[in-house]
Design an enzyme around this catalytic site. Sequence first.
Site, mmCIF file in Angstrom:
data_model
loop_
_atom_site.group_PDB
_atom_site.id
_atom_site.type_symbol
_atom_site.label_atom_id
_atom_site.label_comp_id
_atom_site.label_asym_id
_atom_site.label_seq_id
_atom_site.Cartn_x
_atom_site.Cartn_y
_atom_site.Cartn_z
ATOM 1 N N LYS A 9 -7.274 -2.793 -7.933
ATOM 2 C CA LYS A 9 -7.059 -2.924 -6.495
ATOM 3 C C LYS A 9 -8.284 -3.554 -5.811
ATOM 4 O O LYS A 9 -9.352 -3.665 -6.416
ATOM 5 C CB LYS A 9 -6.762 -1.533 -5.914
ATOM 6 C CG LYS A 9 -5.457 -0.908 -6.444
ATOM 7 C CD LYS A 9 -5.191 0.439 -5.774
ATOM 8 C CE LYS A 9 -3.893 1.061 -6.283
ATOM 9 N NZ LYS A 9 -3.570 2.330 -5.561
ATOM 10 N N TYR A 49 5.090 -2.115 -2.701
ATOM 11 C CA TYR A 49 5.136 -0.661 -2.493
ATOM 12 C C TYR A 49 6.380 -0.234 -1.702
ATOM 13 O O TYR A 49 6.368 0.803 -1.027
ATOM 14 C CB TYR A 49 3.867 -0.188 -1.789
ATOM 15 C CG TYR A 49 2.705 0.119 -2.724
ATOM 16 C CD1 TYR A 49 2.853 1.047 -3.757
ATOM 17 C CD2 TYR A 49 1.464 -0.494 -2.562
ATOM 18 C CE1 TYR A 49 1.794 1.343 -4.604
ATOM 19 C CE2 TYR A 49 0.397 -0.193 -3.401
ATOM 20 C CZ TYR A 49 0.573 0.734 -4.428
ATOM 21 O OH TYR A 49 -0.486 1.037 -5.266
ATOM 22 N N PHE A 57 1.469 7.204 4.813
ATOM 23 C CA PHE A 57 0.342 6.357 4.383
ATOM 24 C C PHE A 57 0.742 4.915 4.083
ATOM 25 O O PHE A 57 -0.099 4.107 3.685
ATOM 26 C CB PHE A 57 -0.349 6.978 3.155
ATOM 27 C CG PHE A 57 0.565 7.225 1.975
ATOM 28 C CD1 PHE A 57 0.894 6.204 1.096
ATOM 29 C CD2 PHE A 57 1.091 8.494 1.742
ATOM 30 C CE1 PHE A 57 1.723 6.426 0.007
ATOM 31 C CE2 PHE A 57 1.930 8.728 0.648
ATOM 32 C CZ PHE A 57 2.243 7.689 -0.216
ATOM 33 N N ARG A 85 -1.535 5.553 -17.547
ATOM 34 C CA ARG A 85 -1.642 6.609 -16.523
ATOM 35 C C ARG A 85 -2.727 7.621 -16.914
ATOM 36 O O ARG A 85 -3.443 8.130 -16.059
ATOM 37 C CB ARG A 85 -0.299 7.320 -16.343
ATOM 38 C CG ARG A 85 0.845 6.458 -15.815
ATOM 39 C CD ARG A 85 0.789 6.085 -14.364
ATOM 40 N NE ARG A 85 0.549 7.169 -13.461
ATOM 41 C CZ ARG A 85 0.637 7.070 -12.121
ATOM 42 N NH1 ARG A 85 0.993 5.907 -11.561
ATOM 43 N NH2 ARG A 85 0.369 8.080 -11.354
ATOM 44 N N ASN A 112 -8.254 3.970 -4.676
ATOM 45 C CA ASN A 112 -8.385 4.641 -5.968
ATOM 46 C C ASN A 112 -8.381 3.670 -7.150
ATOM 47 O O ASN A 112 -7.966 4.001 -8.246
ATOM 48 C CB ASN A 112 -7.325 5.743 -6.107
ATOM 49 C CG ASN A 112 -5.910 5.209 -6.011
ATOM 50 O OD1 ASN A 112 -5.703 3.999 -5.987
ATOM 51 N ND2 ASN A 112 -4.928 6.108 -5.985
ATOM 52 N N HIS A 115 -3.818 0.658 -10.016
ATOM 53 C CA HIS A 115 -2.395 1.007 -9.977
ATOM 54 C C HIS A 115 -1.869 0.965 -11.401
ATOM 55 O O HIS A 115 -2.307 0.141 -12.205
ATOM 56 C CB HIS A 115 -1.605 -0.004 -9.134
ATOM 57 C CG HIS A 115 -0.119 0.133 -9.345
ATOM 58 N ND1 HIS A 115 0.626 1.057 -8.666
ATOM 59 C CD2 HIS A 115 0.729 -0.488 -10.212
ATOM 60 C CE1 HIS A 115 1.885 0.986 -9.087
ATOM 61 N NE2 HIS A 115 1.973 0.058 -10.021
ATOM 62 N N GLU A 126 7.993 -4.084 -11.338
ATOM 63 C CA GLU A 126 6.645 -4.504 -10.947
ATOM 64 C C GLU A 126 6.164 -5.718 -11.750
ATOM 65 O O GLU A 126 5.504 -6.602 -11.209
ATOM 66 C CB GLU A 126 5.680 -3.324 -11.111
ATOM 67 C CG GLU A 126 5.985 -2.198 -10.110
ATOM 68 C CD GLU A 126 5.173 -0.934 -10.353
ATOM 69 O OE1 GLU A 126 4.359 -0.890 -11.300
ATOM 70 O OE2 GLU A 126 5.353 0.024 -9.564
HETATM 71 P P1 DAT Z 1 -0.086 6.445 -8.052
HETATM 72 O O1 DAT Z 1 -0.877 5.247 -7.582
HETATM 73 O O2 DAT Z 1 -0.968 7.427 -8.785
HETATM 74 O O3 DAT Z 1 1.145 6.080 -8.814
HETATM 75 P P2 DAT Z 1 1.684 7.073 -5.826
HETATM 76 O O4 DAT Z 1 2.679 6.164 -6.473
HETATM 77 O O5 DAT Z 1 2.144 8.447 -5.445
HETATM 78 O O6 DAT Z 1 0.387 7.255 -6.738
HETATM 79 O O7 DAT Z 1 1.125 6.403 -4.494
HETATM 80 C C1 DAT Z 1 0.824 5.017 -4.488
HETATM 81 C C2 DAT Z 1 -0.463 4.808 -3.773
HETATM 82 O O8 DAT Z 1 -0.323 5.243 -2.414
HETATM 83 C C3 DAT Z 1 -1.649 5.619 -4.326
HETATM 84 O O9 DAT Z 1 -2.294 4.991 -5.398
HETATM 85 C C4 DAT Z 1 -2.527 5.697 -3.108
HETATM 86 C C5 DAT Z 1 -1.539 5.823 -1.970
HETATM 87 N N1 DAT Z 1 -1.311 7.233 -1.630
HETATM 88 C C6 DAT Z 1 -0.529 8.118 -2.304
HETATM 89 N N2 DAT Z 1 -0.545 9.316 -1.716
HETATM 90 C C7 DAT Z 1 -1.344 9.180 -0.622
HETATM 91 C C8 DAT Z 1 -1.788 10.060 0.402
HETATM 92 N N3 DAT Z 1 -1.384 11.330 0.448
HETATM 93 N N4 DAT Z 1 -2.626 9.565 1.347
HETATM 94 C C9 DAT Z 1 -3.034 8.280 1.314
HETATM 95 N N5 DAT Z 1 -2.660 7.402 0.380
HETATM 96 C C10 DAT Z 1 -1.840 7.845 -0.582
HETATM 97 MG MG MG Z 2 2.878 5.165 -8.231
#
Ligand code: DAT
Ligand code: MG
Length: 138
Positions: A9, A49, A57, A85, A112, A115, A126
């Site tokens: 990212k 997304y 978010f 993962r 973070n 992805h 994707e």
């Molecule tokens: P991941 O990236 O571990 O698959 P996800 O698919 O639940 O996690 O969410 C996608 C992205 O969205 C994640 O990398 C960061 C953001 N995100 C997820 N939960 C969030 C939250 N509670 N607050 C802010 N950003 C969040």
């Molecule tokens: Mg995800």
Amino acid sequence: MERTLSIIKPDGVKKGLIGEVIGRFEKAGLKVAAMKMIHMSKKEAEGFYAVHRGKPFYGSLTDFMSSGPCVVLILEGEKAISRNRELMGATNPKDAAPGTIRKAFAANVEQNIVHGSDAPETAAYEIGYFFNALEICS
Ligand code: DAT
Ligand code: MG
């Protein structure tokens, strides 16, 4: 054999972690089958997304993902989806296991570093979002 979509990212690119992250994938035995650097528009980040549309978010996340260049990769190997993962660690670095990419480098739950697709269906969507067949080397 399985394929998964990985993204380094904008925070990972800004922090100079491209080599570090790809090195971790390669050391774990995941092969890079495709790779490019892109700077997504807001619309492109929203499309990527789309599954999170409506979440609180979503706006901030898609602003962040379109804030600078990313490196997008296809990783290939046995159980590539779950192994990637595991290397990434939990979404929130506070919950991520020691030794994972997010534990080591992520600032917070949004910024973070990486992805990774979470299932075969999302991996297929994707991968197709970023790459065509001619860009994938097996
Ligand atoms: P991941 O990236 O571990 O698959 P996800 O698919 O639940 O996690 O969410 C996608 C992205 O969205 C994640 O990398 C960061 C953001 N995100 C997820 N939960 C969030 C939250 N509670 N607050 C802010 N950003 C969040
Ligand atoms: Mg995800």
